[in-house]
Design a protein around this motif. Structure first.
Motif, PDB file in Angstrom:
ATOM      1  N   LYS A  88     -52.269 -31.608  77.924  1.00 37.73           N
ATOM      2  CA  LYS A  88     -52.725 -31.233  76.229  1.00 37.73           C
ATOM      3  C   LYS A  88     -53.931 -30.166  76.519  1.00 37.73           C
ATOM      4  O   LYS A  88     -53.945 -29.505  75.737  1.00 37.73           O
ATOM      5  CB  LYS A  88     -52.836 -32.482  75.592  1.00 37.73           C
ATOM      6  N   TYR A  89     -54.814 -30.560  77.204  1.00 38.88           N
ATOM      7  CA  TYR A  89     -56.182 -29.781  77.412  1.00 38.88           C
ATOM      8  C   TYR A  89     -55.665 -28.372  77.757  1.00 38.88           C
ATOM      9  O   TYR A  89     -56.261 -27.186  77.503  1.00 38.88           O
ATOM     10  CB  TYR A  89     -57.209 -30.255  78.166  1.00 38.88           C
ATOM     11  N   LEU A  90     -54.644 -28.423  78.769  1.00 40.45           N
ATOM     12  CA  LEU A  90     -54.227 -27.175  79.470  1.00 40.45           C
ATOM     13  C   LEU A  90     -53.512 -26.134  78.547  1.00 40.45           C
ATOM     14  O   LEU A  90     -53.921 -24.811  78.629  1.00 40.45           O
ATOM     15  CB  LEU A  90     -53.189 -27.548  80.401  1.00 40.45           C
ATOM     16  N   LYS A  91     -53.074 -26.672  77.503  1.00 39.78           N
ATOM     17  CA  LYS A  91     -52.524 -25.963  76.397  1.00 39.78           C
ATOM     18  C   LYS A  91     -53.431 -24.734  75.628  1.00 39.78           C
ATOM     19  O   LYS A  91     -52.990 -23.820  75.197  1.00 39.78           O
ATOM     20  CB  LYS A  91     -51.534 -26.400  75.256  1.00 39.78           C
ATOM     21  N   THR A  92     -54.624 -25.319  75.822  1.00 36.72           N
ATOM     22  CA  THR A  92     -55.799 -24.303  75.023  1.00 36.72           C
ATOM     23  C   THR A  92     -56.803 -23.990  76.129  1.00 36.72           C
ATOM     24  O   THR A  92     -57.832 -23.530  75.579  1.00 36.72           O
ATOM     25  CB  THR A  92     -56.638 -24.929  73.920  1.00 36.72           C
ATOM     26  N   SER A  93     -56.557 -24.335  77.481  1.00 40.35           N
ATOM     27  CA  SER A  93     -57.300 -24.045  78.377  1.00 40.35           C
ATOM     28  C   SER A  93     -56.761 -23.394  79.710  1.00 40.35           C
ATOM     29  O   SER A  93     -55.676 -22.906  79.814  1.00 40.35           O
ATOM     30  CB  SER A  93     -58.510 -25.182  78.663  1.00 40.35           C
ATOM     31  N   THR A  94     -57.506 -23.601  80.826  1.00 38.57           N
ATOM     32  CA  THR A  94     -57.167 -23.237  81.962  1.00 38.57           C
ATOM     33  C   THR A  94     -57.143 -24.528  82.841  1.00 38.57           C
ATOM     34  O   THR A  94     -57.855 -25.468  82.785  1.00 38.57           O
ATOM     35  CB  THR A  94     -57.955 -22.145  82.662  1.00 38.57           C
ATOM     36  N   ARG A  95     -56.329 -24.488  83.968  1.00 35.56           N
ATOM     37  CA  ARG A  95     -56.337 -25.469  84.999  1.00 35.56           C
ATOM     38  C   ARG A  95     -57.660 -25.738  85.576  1.00 35.56           C
ATOM     39  O   ARG A  95     -57.999 -27.021  85.620  1.00 35.56           O
ATOM     40  CB  ARG A  95     -55.344 -25.028  86.153  1.00 35.56           C
ATOM     41  N   GLY A  96     -58.588 -24.603  86.086  1.00 36.69           N
ATOM     42  CA  GLY A  96     -59.786 -24.912  86.423  1.00 36.69           C
ATOM     43  C   GLY A  96     -60.798 -25.446  85.515  1.00 36.69           C
ATOM     44  O   GLY A  96     -61.483 -26.161  85.968  1.00 36.69           O
ATOM     45  N   ALA A  97     -60.535 -25.042  84.177  1.00 35.29           N
ATOM     46  CA  ALA A  97     -61.537 -25.733  83.381  1.00 35.29           C
ATOM     47  C   ALA A  97     -61.157 -27.437  83.108  1.00 35.29           C
ATOM     48  O   ALA A  97     -62.064 -27.946  83.074  1.00 35.29           O
ATOM     49  CB  ALA A  97     -61.367 -25.098  82.063  1.00 35.29           C
ATOM     50  N   VAL A  98     -59.814 -27.402  83.161  1.00 32.46           N
ATOM     51  CA  VAL A  98     -59.484 -29.080  83.020  1.00 32.46           C
ATOM     52  C   VAL A  98     -59.845 -29.512  84.429  1.00 32.46           C
ATOM     53  O   VAL A  98     -60.495 -30.883  84.432  1.00 32.46           O
ATOM     54  CB  VAL A  98     -58.059 -29.180  82.838  1.00 32.46           C
ATOM     55  N   ILE A  99     -59.969 -29.172  85.322  1.00 33.28           N
ATOM     56  CA  ILE A  99     -60.487 -29.821  86.849  1.00 33.28           C
ATOM     57  C   ILE A  99     -61.933 -29.782  86.693  1.00 33.28           C
ATOM     58  O   ILE A  99     -62.564 -31.050  87.016  1.00 33.28           O
ATOM     59  CB  ILE A  99     -60.069 -29.047  87.792  1.00 33.28           C
ATOM     60  N   ASP A 100     -62.257 -28.908  86.008  1.00 36.59           N
ATOM     61  CA  ASP A 100     -64.025 -28.873  85.949  1.00 36.59           C
ATOM     62  C   ASP A 100     -64.442 -30.152  84.830  1.00 36.59           C
ATOM     63  O   ASP A 100     -65.298 -30.854  84.977  1.00 36.59           O
ATOM     64  CB  ASP A 100     -64.652 -27.729  85.081  1.00 36.59           C
ATOM     65  N   MET A 101     -63.684 -30.471  83.761  1.00 38.08           N
ATOM     66  CA  MET A 101     -63.982 -31.630  83.021  1.00 38.08           C
ATOM     67  C   MET A 101     -63.638 -32.763  83.559  1.00 38.08           C
ATOM     68  O   MET A 101     -64.441 -33.812  83.543  1.00 38.08           O
ATOM     69  CB  MET A 101     -62.857 -31.380  81.653  1.00 38.08           C
ATOM     70  N   GLN A 102     -62.862 -32.802  84.448  1.00 39.23           N
ATOM     71  CA  GLN A 102     -62.369 -34.023  85.120  1.00 39.23           C
ATOM     72  C   GLN A 102     -63.634 -34.167  86.117  1.00 39.23           C
ATOM     73  O   GLN A 102     -64.055 -35.526  86.224  1.00 39.23           O
ATOM     74  CB  GLN A 102     -61.068 -33.636  85.797  1.00 39.23           C
TER      75      GLN A 102
END
Length: 460
Positions: A88-102
């Motif tokens: 769901k986060y990936l829909k409005t962002s990038t894979r790298g940004a989601v990993i950064d959030m994680q």
């Protein structure tokens, strides 16, 4: 079984005593930042703002006392976990940004521990693993899928492990355990001690906390309360599960009920039988999952959803919970640890946690209104609230940082449906979860399709 239901809010406060109230708002005041809510989110925000700029004028207003809500009632999991949908986060962002959030979420454990050490806060913090056990084949399949998903999203190999049935049983002697998924680098905490220590620290830094002050409305530049008005260009809504009680926010985040029971202290002979020598945070891979810990003084807490939602987004009264919920939690305890069947249940309590419509947490600042927010943690607030505090600090101080660029920042989601649709949806979802769990326990060899249908009802 003998369980007490009382109004002490949580065992954590029975352990240390309820605090004396701080004085209420003395009348109309002005501030640079007004924070609504003195739980973890509001207190961490005040802490990091004041540390960054000692001259900033902050006022915290709280209806009850600091830590009255989920901050003083939760399961004591300082997890740094990522329990929301990456897709769901990936829909409005990038894979790298989601990993950064994680990665940022995982970092909250060390950050919280660092602050407690620096500020002299004793909160019974102990570094532990988090173990998710499976007691049937469908649960085992889901636990392994979660493990594989974590690897696919670049979880460091030293942070995760998958245990065989024998390896899991050596950790905790769970009845009929089939295997377990382990996350390392987490911590157990006594949450009431943590929130009390944090509130004292914030106050010591020069931030007034006005308790017994009910917020009646939030608008641009003004917070109206029953004790007076706070005028401030920046207002932080840090009300999590109580957000629906603020006019205009009734359908923003759903207050989901969660409850816990706690046993009397276990004798050493019983601990020898159970194990649990690593004090792991314990959950299971059931659909209506549970959360448990071994406490400082040798008790077991067992938590779960119980009666999940009160009609009209109502919240509990002083932490009192229903006998039906206590019975459900006791049943889970007996299913996982039947060795405890002769123990007395000393305390039972409940609280609410905030759930956005897409079940994914957010933090942000609306530049036009000056109103900031953070929450909707869906049960992961002990650690996530710390990241909220640091993120809101940067947003309020107009800093462009790695934190302000994470994909949960300024993310907007739809509101929940009006009643009775909310009540019907949430109760149907958890009823279907329970039926699915019962079928899987009875021998179903694959995940019940009822669980997928339950998820589709509410977008879980």
């Amino acid at each position: 079984m003998d369980a007490k239901v009382n109004g002490n809010i949580s065992f954590w406060y029975a352990d240390i005593g309820l605090p004396a109230y701080r004085p209420p708002l003395p009348g109309d005041i002005e501030a640079d930042v007004c924070i609504v809510g003195a739980g973890f989110t509001g207190l961490w925000t005040a802490y990091y703002l004041k540390k960054a700029d000692p001259s900033i004028r902050i006022a915290v207003v709280e209806k009850e006392f600091a830590g009255f809500g989920a901050s003083g009632r939760n399961g004591g999991w300082l997890s740094g976990g990522f329990g929301w949908s990456r897709e769901k986060y990936l829909k409005t962002s990038t894979r790298g940004a989601v990993i950064d959030m994680q990665r940022a979420m995982y970092g909250t454990v060390n950050e919280v521990i660092s602050v407690t050490e620096a500020e002299g806060i004793d909160a019974d913090i102990r570094r532990v693993d988090n173990i998710t056990v499976a007691t049937n084949k469908p649960q085992l399949d889901r636990a392994r899928a979660e493990y594989e998903e974590a690897k696919a999203w670049e979880m460091p190999a030293d942070r995760i492990a998958f245990l065989s049935a024998e390896e899991a049983r050596e950790r905790i002697n769970i009845h009929n355990v089939q295997g377990a998924y382990v996350l390392r680098g987490m911590a157990r905490v006594q949450p009431a001690k943590l929130v009390r220590g944090l509130s004292d620290t914030v106050e010591r830094l020069g931030v007034p906390i006005y308790e017994q002050t009910t917020v009646l409305g939030i608008e641009k530049g003004k917070v109206t309360t029953n004790r007076g008005t706070v005028r401030a260009p920046i207002i932080v809504r840090a009300t999590e599960g109580f957000t629906a009680g603020i006019p205009g926010n009734e359908r923003l985040w759903l207050p989901l009920n969660s409850a816990q029971i706690i046993t009397e202290p276990l004798p050493q002979s019983l601990w020898d039988e159970i194990g649990w020598n690593g004090y792991e945070l314990l959950g299971d891979a059931a659909h209506a999952y549970c959360y448990a810990q071994r406490t400082r003084e040798g008790r077991i807490t067992m938590g779960g959803r119980g009666v999940p939602y009160r009609y009209g987004s109502k919240t509990d009264v002083g932490g009192q919970t229903q006998q039906e919920t206590i019975d459900q939690l006791y049943k889970i305890l007996m299913r996982l640890l039947p060795q405890t069947r002769n123990l007395k249940i000393d305390h039972a309590w409940c609280g609410v946690l905030g759930v956005p419509r897409d079940w994914c947490t957010t933090a942000g600042l609306d530049e036009d209104s000056g109103i900031a927010w953070a929450g909707g943690y869906v049960g992961l607030g002990v650690s996530s609230s710390n990241l909220s505090g640091r993120t809101l600090r940067d947003l309020i101080l107009r800093r462009d940082t790695e934190l302000t660029r994470l994909p949960w920042v300024n993310r907007k989601v739809s509101k929940w449906e009006p009643e009775p649709l909310r009540w019907l949806g949430v109760h149907s979802m958890y009823q279907l979860y329970r039926i699915a769990d019962e079928r899987e326990e009875a021998g179903l060899q694959h995940t019940s399709k009822l669980a997928a249908f339950a998820d589709s009802l509410t977008g879980h």
